[in-house]
Scaffold this motif. Structure first.
Motif, PDB file in Angstrom:
ATOM      1  N   ARG A 166     -16.966  67.054 -43.606  1.00 18.16           N
ATOM      2  CA  ARG A 166     -15.711  67.658 -42.881  1.00 18.16           C
ATOM      3  C   ARG A 166     -16.146  67.621 -41.254  1.00 18.16           C
ATOM      4  O   ARG A 166     -15.110  67.033 -40.489  1.00 18.16           O
ATOM      5  N   ARG A 167     -17.320  67.601 -40.791  1.00 12.54           N
ATOM      6  CA  ARG A 167     -17.955  67.682 -39.545  1.00 12.54           C
ATOM      7  C   ARG A 167     -17.585  66.078 -39.131  1.00 12.54           C
ATOM      8  O   ARG A 167     -17.202  65.853 -37.927  1.00 12.54           O
ATOM      9  N   TYR A 168     -17.757  65.253 -39.920  1.00 10.12           N
ATOM     10  CA  TYR A 168     -17.785  63.812 -39.399  1.00 10.12           C
ATOM     11  C   TYR A 168     -16.163  63.318 -39.294  1.00 10.12           C
ATOM     12  O   TYR A 168     -15.970  62.905 -38.168  1.00 10.12           O
ATOM     13  N   LEU A 169     -15.227  63.763 -40.176  1.00 11.27           N
ATOM     14  CA  LEU A 169     -13.856  63.653 -39.769  1.00 11.27           C
ATOM     15  C   LEU A 169     -13.159  64.446 -38.610  1.00 11.27           C
ATOM     16  O   LEU A 169     -12.558  63.912 -37.734  1.00 11.27           O
ATOM     17  N   GLN A 170     -13.828  65.539 -38.386  1.00 11.69           N
ATOM     18  CA  GLN A 170     -13.446  66.164 -37.221  1.00 11.69           C
ATOM     19  C   GLN A 170     -13.779  65.417 -35.968  1.00 11.69           C
ATOM     20  O   GLN A 170     -13.091  65.619 -35.097  1.00 11.69           O
ATOM     21  N   VAL A 171     -15.084  65.220 -35.932  1.00 12.25           N
ATOM     22  CA  VAL A 171     -15.666  64.646 -34.526  1.00 12.25           C
ATOM     23  C   VAL A 171     -14.929  63.241 -34.408  1.00 12.25           C
ATOM     24  O   VAL A 171     -14.513  62.855 -33.164  1.00 12.25           O
ATOM     25  N   VAL A 172     -14.818  62.345 -35.277  1.00 15.50           N
ATOM     26  CA  VAL A 172     -14.379  61.154 -35.215  1.00 15.50           C
ATOM     27  C   VAL A 172     -12.893  61.343 -34.992  1.00 15.50           C
ATOM     28  O   VAL A 172     -12.278  60.422 -33.863  1.00 15.50           O
ATOM     29  N   LEU A 173     -12.238  61.978 -35.640  1.00 16.30           N
ATOM     30  CA  LEU A 173     -10.598  62.086 -35.380  1.00 16.30           C
ATOM     31  C   LEU A 173     -10.281  62.625 -33.920  1.00 16.30           C
ATOM     32  O   LEU A 173      -9.551  62.138 -33.248  1.00 16.30           O
ATOM     33  N   GLY A 174     -11.295  63.759 -33.684  1.00 14.75           N
ATOM     34  CA  GLY A 174     -11.218  64.299 -32.407  1.00 14.75           C
ATOM     35  C   GLY A 174     -11.171  63.269 -31.149  1.00 14.75           C
ATOM     36  O   GLY A 174     -10.753  62.979 -30.171  1.00 14.75           O
ATOM     37  N   ALA A 214      -9.392  59.336 -27.055  1.00 17.47           N
ATOM     38  CA  ALA A 214      -9.359  58.092 -26.325  1.00 17.47           C
ATOM     39  C   ALA A 214      -8.037  57.299 -26.424  1.00 17.47           C
ATOM     40  O   ALA A 214      -7.528  56.933 -25.368  1.00 17.47           O
ATOM     41  N   SER A 215      -7.319  57.831 -27.363  1.00 17.99           N
ATOM     42  CA  SER A 215      -5.730  57.250 -27.282  1.00 17.99           C
ATOM     43  C   SER A 215      -4.952  57.954 -26.319  1.00 17.99           C
ATOM     44  O   SER A 215      -4.181  57.346 -25.555  1.00 17.99           O
ATOM     45  N   GLY A 216      -5.252  59.051 -26.074  1.00 21.86           N
ATOM     46  CA  GLY A 216      -4.552  59.722 -24.964  1.00 21.86           C
ATOM     47  C   GLY A 216      -4.761  59.050 -23.657  1.00 21.86           C
ATOM     48  O   GLY A 216      -3.873  58.883 -22.553  1.00 21.86           O
ATOM     49  N   LEU A 217      -6.172  58.776 -23.448  1.00 26.43           N
ATOM     50  CA  LEU A 217      -6.573  58.025 -22.127  1.00 26.43           C
ATOM     51  C   LEU A 217      -5.709  56.859 -21.962  1.00 26.43           C
ATOM     52  O   LEU A 217      -5.317  56.443 -20.846  1.00 26.43           O
ATOM     53  N   VAL A 218      -5.627  56.099 -23.097  1.00 24.40           N
ATOM     54  CA  VAL A 218      -5.038  54.731 -23.063  1.00 24.40           C
ATOM     55  C   VAL A 218      -3.438  55.012 -22.630  1.00 24.40           C
ATOM     56  O   VAL A 218      -3.069  54.235 -21.736  1.00 24.40           O
ATOM     57  N   VAL A 219      -2.814  55.830 -23.351  1.00 21.68           N
ATOM     58  CA  VAL A 219      -1.456  56.168 -22.958  1.00 21.68           C
ATOM     59  C   VAL A 219      -1.031  56.651 -21.575  1.00 21.68           C
ATOM     60  O   VAL A 219      -0.321  56.108 -20.999  1.00 21.68           O
ATOM     61  N   LEU A 220      -1.985  57.511 -21.216  1.00 22.86           N
ATOM     62  CA  LEU A 220      -1.777  57.956 -19.849  1.00 22.86           C
ATOM     63  C   LEU A 220      -2.029  56.918 -18.793  1.00 22.86           C
ATOM     64  O   LEU A 220      -1.228  56.816 -17.737  1.00 22.86           O
ATOM     65  N   THR A 221      -3.161  55.884 -18.881  1.00 24.62           N
ATOM     66  CA  THR A 221      -3.251  54.921 -18.210  1.00 24.62           C
ATOM     67  C   THR A 221      -2.056  53.663 -18.331  1.00 24.62           C
ATOM     68  O   THR A 221      -1.879  53.225 -17.028  1.00 24.62           O
ATOM     69  N   HIS A 222      -1.484  53.799 -19.232  1.00 23.06           N
ATOM     70  CA  HIS A 222      -0.455  52.827 -19.328  1.00 23.06           C
ATOM     71  C   HIS A 222       0.773  53.592 -18.475  1.00 23.06           C
ATOM     72  O   HIS A 222       1.470  52.544 -17.644  1.00 23.06           O
ATOM     73  N   TRP A 223       1.177  54.713 -18.661  1.00 20.60           N
ATOM     74  CA  TRP A 223       2.304  55.285 -18.135  1.00 20.60           C
ATOM     75  C   TRP A 223       1.973  55.865 -16.711  1.00 20.60           C
ATOM     76  O   TRP A 223       2.871  55.903 -15.731  1.00 20.60           O
ATOM     77  N   ALA A 233     -12.577  50.166 -23.102  1.00 21.44           N
ATOM     78  CA  ALA A 233     -13.458  51.328 -23.159  1.00 21.44           C
ATOM     79  C   ALA A 233     -13.331  52.570 -23.986  1.00 21.44           C
ATOM     80  O   ALA A 233     -14.254  52.994 -24.602  1.00 21.44           O
ATOM     81  N   SER A 234     -12.146  52.472 -24.404  1.00 21.81           N
ATOM     82  CA  SER A 234     -11.718  53.547 -25.569  1.00 21.81           C
ATOM     83  C   SER A 234     -12.275  53.281 -26.888  1.00 21.81           C
ATOM     84  O   SER A 234     -12.855  54.002 -27.607  1.00 21.81           O
ATOM     85  N   THR A 235     -12.216  51.762 -27.336  1.00 14.63           N
ATOM     86  CA  THR A 235     -12.847  51.571 -28.481  1.00 14.63           C
ATOM     87  C   THR A 235     -14.175  51.487 -28.669  1.00 14.63           C
ATOM     88  O   THR A 235     -14.675  51.755 -29.777  1.00 14.63           O
TER      89      THR A 235
END
Length: 439
Positions: free
Chosen positions: A302-310, A315-324, A351-353
């Protein structure tokens, strides 16, 4: 019972402990990152393109050699200490063992590193005196920075975060002040900054050692059994550590070989964007690693999935924000690099990956999912991917080198998958052992 009393009842001693711990982390690491970002972008804006290219190669070599010289002997102290963090003699014994091994690796690594630095310098037409002075500063910093890893680890293992961040902040403030003085005197350049780094490293090491004096009891001679234990733990990892050391600065190294001074400066400048992840990477080592090392088996999935998905969502949000909205970051880079809009997107994606792969690796190493085959799979997969990229894509432009970084990051994420599968399959309620099996 009043609503306020009910709310207070929710904060159990465990929650209060975590609240205080997280508050210290975010306050300390946030202030530290702010100082480092300010210093980094001050240097970026004040140095000429040519001088910043030279500075970028020095930093790249220093970061790569730091990993090779350490070889994990400093970083493995928390894992080997485990639940014995309250025993100063145990921590001191492992520090003594790491110190002994570091002497060996330092003397082994420096000669070939000097030859490699001279080769890069010759391709960029740097004078021999400049090359000698700069490599001397790199060697001095490497010799001194072992104490940062050893005694810093001792402080974080016992969650003495106040002491840890106080010393780190003092060092960063010294670097910022020194950079400002050099700029005011008209002496700010790659050579002066390299020697400022030596000064800050020496001072930080002494301060960390002093701050950890009451929690570390180091023997006069290292224990042979502890040295052997370190080797047993690290032997499966050493090939991948060396490979990862080269990977960490491979963009700068590649552009130093294939590109021009302008390209080197651009890659080094864009690398400053990675400082956005410094807080998160520190969170990995200070909070996530110790948390998963002690986590009961029944909570692991449970904690593994929570931390990795979070981490993936952030990281995806930072990529999208940088693009726009790239303008704020382009402003930080300064007018000399304002044309790098598209390159900035690829930088953030790489950097995100890399950050997400770091989160996963932190969890795997904390659970001691260290397998012999893992290192070979990691090296073989990345070597094939990167060789194919080099063969079919020219690496003489900033953009192509950045896409190379993205491709490498995605390959690393893929490589972590079989380790996770085997780790979860073989994990039990028993304490993990060094080779990843269960005691």
């Amino acid at each position: 019972m009043s609503a306020l009393a009910k709310l207070g009842g929710l904060f159990t001693p465990r929650l209060r402990t975590w609240a205080v711990r997280l508050a210290k982390f975010f306050a300390g690491q946030g202030a530290l990152q702010a100082l480092n970002v300010l210093t980094g972008f001050l240097i970026l804006r004040c140095l000429s393109v040519e001088d910043y290219a030279l500075f970028g190669v020095v930093i790249g070599f220093q970061a790569t050699l730091a990993m090779v010289v350490d070889l994990g002997f400093g970083g493995c102290i928390p894992a080997l200490t485990g639940s014995r963090v309250d025993q100063p003699a145990i921590i001191g014994g492992y520090i003594a063992a790491a110190r002994a091994w570091r002497r060996v690796t330092f003397c082994t690594v420096i000669p070939p590193a000097a030859v490699a630095f001279a080769f890069v310098g010759a391709r960029q037409d740097w004078s021999w005196p400049i090359q000698a002075v700069l490599f001397g500063s790199i060697a001095a910093t490497l010799f001194l920075e072992g104490r940062l890893a050893w005694y810093g680890a001792a402080l974080t293992m016992q969650q003495r975060l106040g002491r840890f961040y106080r010393t780190a902040l003092e060092s960063s403030a010294l670097r910022l002040l020194g950079s400002g003085v050099l700029y005011a005197l008209g002496w700010l350049g790659a050579v002066a900054l390299a020697f400022l780094s030596v000064l800050c490293t020496a001072w930080s090491g002494m301060r960390y050692q002093a701050q950890a004096a009451d929690i570390v009891r180091e023997p006069a001679q290292s224990d042979p059994e502890m040295r052997r234990e370190m080797v047993r733990y690290l032997t499966p990892l050493i090939p991948s550590i060396i490979f990862t050391a080269l990977q960490g600065q491979i963009l700068v190294l590649l552009i130093s070989f294939f590109g021009r001074t302008q390209n080197i400066a651009e890659i080094a400048a864009l690398g400053r964007v990675g400082q956005l992840f410094v807080l998160l990477n520190a969170f990995n080592s200070v909070i996530i690693g110790p948390f998963f090392a002690r986590l009961p088996r029944e909570l692991l999935e449970r904690r593994y999935l929570q931390v990795v998905l979070g981490a993936a969502l952030f990281a995806s949000g930072l990529v999208v924000l940088t693009h726009w909205l790239p303008e704020p970051l382009l402003w930080l880079l300064g007018p000399k690099y304002a044309h790098l809009r598209n390159e900035l997107f690829w930088t953030m994606l790489a950097a995100s990956t890399s950050y997400l792969a770091g989160v996963i690796w932190t969890i795997h190493s904390a659970r001691k999912w260290i397998f012999w085959w893992g290192g070979f799979v990691y090296i073989a997969t990345l070597t094939v991917v990167q060789v194919l990229f080099v063969v079919f894509v020219p690496l003489n432009t900033t953009r192509n080198v950045l896409i190379f970084g993205v491709t490498t990051g995605l390959a690393v994420l893929l490589i972590h998958l079989p380790t996770a599968i085997v780790g979860f399959t073989t994990a039990s309620d028993a304490t993990p052992t060094v080779d990843g099996s269960q005691a």
